[in-house]
Write an enzyme that holds these catalytic residues in place. Sequence first.
Site, PDB file in Angstrom:
ATOM      1  N   ASN A 165      -0.659  44.826 122.716  1.00  0.00           N
ATOM      2  CA  ASN A 165      -1.819  44.094 122.230  1.00  0.00           C
ATOM      3  C   ASN A 165      -2.506  44.938 121.164  1.00  0.00           C
ATOM      4  O   ASN A 165      -2.785  46.117 121.376  1.00  0.00           O
ATOM      5  CB  ASN A 165      -2.820  43.833 123.357  1.00  0.00           C
ATOM      6  CG  ASN A 165      -4.078  43.148 122.838  1.00  0.00           C
ATOM      7  OD1 ASN A 165      -4.033  42.008 122.410  1.00  0.00           O
ATOM      8  ND2 ASN A 165      -5.189  43.867 122.845  1.00  0.00           N
ATOM      9  N   GLU A 166      -2.727  44.332 119.992  1.00  0.00           N
ATOM     10  CA  GLU A 166      -3.401  45.022 118.892  1.00  0.00           C
ATOM     11  C   GLU A 166      -2.791  46.407 118.665  1.00  0.00           C
ATOM     12  O   GLU A 166      -3.398  47.446 118.928  1.00  0.00           O
ATOM     13  CB  GLU A 166      -4.904  45.096 119.131  1.00  0.00           C
ATOM     14  CG  GLU A 166      -5.526  43.712 119.082  1.00  0.00           C
ATOM     15  CD  GLU A 166      -7.031  43.710 119.240  1.00  0.00           C
ATOM     16  OE1 GLU A 166      -7.571  44.687 119.792  1.00  0.00           O
ATOM     17  OE2 GLU A 166      -7.655  42.737 118.807  1.00  0.00           O
ATOM     18  N   HIS A 212      -1.226  45.981 127.386  1.00  0.00           N
ATOM     19  CA  HIS A 212      -2.539  45.643 126.827  1.00  0.00           C
ATOM     20  C   HIS A 212      -3.474  46.830 127.074  1.00  0.00           C
ATOM     21  O   HIS A 212      -4.313  46.811 127.969  1.00  0.00           O
ATOM     22  CB  HIS A 212      -3.071  44.367 127.464  1.00  0.00           C
ATOM     23  CG  HIS A 212      -4.226  43.760 126.720  1.00  0.00           C
ATOM     24  ND1 HIS A 212      -4.206  42.463 126.245  1.00  0.00           N
ATOM     25  CD2 HIS A 212      -5.432  44.256 126.358  1.00  0.00           C
ATOM     26  CE1 HIS A 212      -5.348  42.189 125.655  1.00  0.00           C
ATOM     27  NE2 HIS A 212      -6.111  43.273 125.714  1.00  0.00           N
ATOM     28  N   GLN A 221      -7.943  43.395 132.725  1.00  0.00           N
ATOM     29  CA  GLN A 221      -9.275  42.810 132.599  1.00  0.00           C
ATOM     30  C   GLN A 221      -9.521  41.646 133.537  1.00  0.00           C
ATOM     31  O   GLN A 221     -10.667  41.282 133.781  1.00  0.00           O
ATOM     32  CB  GLN A 221      -9.504  42.358 131.150  1.00  0.00           C
ATOM     33  CG  GLN A 221      -9.598  43.511 130.168  1.00  0.00           C
ATOM     34  CD  GLN A 221      -9.659  43.041 128.732  1.00  0.00           C
ATOM     35  OE1 GLN A 221      -8.620  42.876 128.093  1.00  0.00           O
ATOM     36  NE2 GLN A 221     -10.847  42.805 128.223  1.00  0.00           N
TER      37      GLN A 221
END
Length: 437
Positions: A186-187, A142, A48
């Site tokens: 991530n998550e 991620h 990102q």
Amino acid sequence: MADHITATRRSVIAGMTAASMAVALPAQGARRRMPKGFLWGAAISAHQSEGGNVASDSWLLEHLPETVYKEPSGDACDSLNRYQQDFAIARAIGLNCYRFGIEWARIEPEPGKFSIAALDHYRRVLTDCRAHGLLPIVTYSHFTVPRWFAMRGGWEVADSADLFARFCDTATRALGDQIGMASPFNEANIHLLAKLWRGAATPEYRAKRVAMIAAAAKATNAPAFSSILFADPDRIDGNLLDAQAKAYQAIKAGPGDFLVGVTLSTQAVEPFGENSVAARLESELYGSWWDAVNASDFVGVQTYTRMRADANGLMPPPEGAELTGAGYEYYPQALGHTIRLAARKTVRPIYVTETGIGTDNDARRIAWLDASIAEVERCQAEGIAVHSYIYWSLLDNFEWTQGYGQRFGLVDVDRASFVRSMKPSARHYARLIGERR
């Protein structure tokens, strides 16, 4: 529900939550100094913010004619080259940690072929992070994966956990002595959140998503192209749990001696009315991931809003609800709910590894910082040890299928020059930290 809903957390919960509630801020005298060692931070991810992640699955999907992405990531924030600027800004705000990713697709662009140059790059990033007085909190994956990994079926393939553990082992051998904390994913339960919300997508959007994955398979001559944000949750959950366990062991083997945990998408699921299905939905959201937390060193709470559920399922927002720029309810109190949930579910240390708001109105971001930090303080006053507050995100960055239209950052990034400009919310965050340090 808009057609652009995807499996990303900040997108899948868009537009489906309930009305906002005013938050009473704690009185000046009620502010508490945070305990020694408390981590104040901001988060970002590799894909990102870095830009040019050409060997990843997401880069391919973003550029297909059939894509569901509003725009490609392109150069993103050029953090690949400007990470020192980002660290300097983080330190100027008063942060003492920085959460970011190392990109698997850069480090292993072809199966079993590891880039020494990429590992050297991330070593420079880590050492510079520390030189700025920031503890590096590293995410190994991620959402994005190497394109070759997606082409062979991604997380749907039985040996995917072994391949991920191999990457984690190689990366840790090269970088581990500079890492401060880490999580493999991530998550880690993002696919289970996607499963809860998948029914809200229109048939047209679901068909477009299927067409995009089919086009990716055709473009790469792959038998079963699979990307985590668009995969069948039931086909990948077991392999992801296996990958978490194997990656944990690989990372803990060192070098380095740091905490390795599980970050979760932790949404407050609140019951309304008789026979609410909230408890069932909460169970489906987390699956077996609390067991994974208990087999690791910490849990990362990542909260953005709440869900409300009645006897029929998830409830749409009522008319007049205040929605964020990402389309979901402005509800910073959700963070207190999920911290308390984590305290009930595990004895592992609790870190807030993400919370934030997408908005063009920076005054609402300032209010979010006040209210969400107040929730941390309330939990601490109740005897719950919370070890960090990490805001998403430092920069206005690429927000997956929504492109650059959603602004979560404390810092504006000019899309042409990449010049960084701190928003008033960044300075407000600095004041809040200074008052509590």
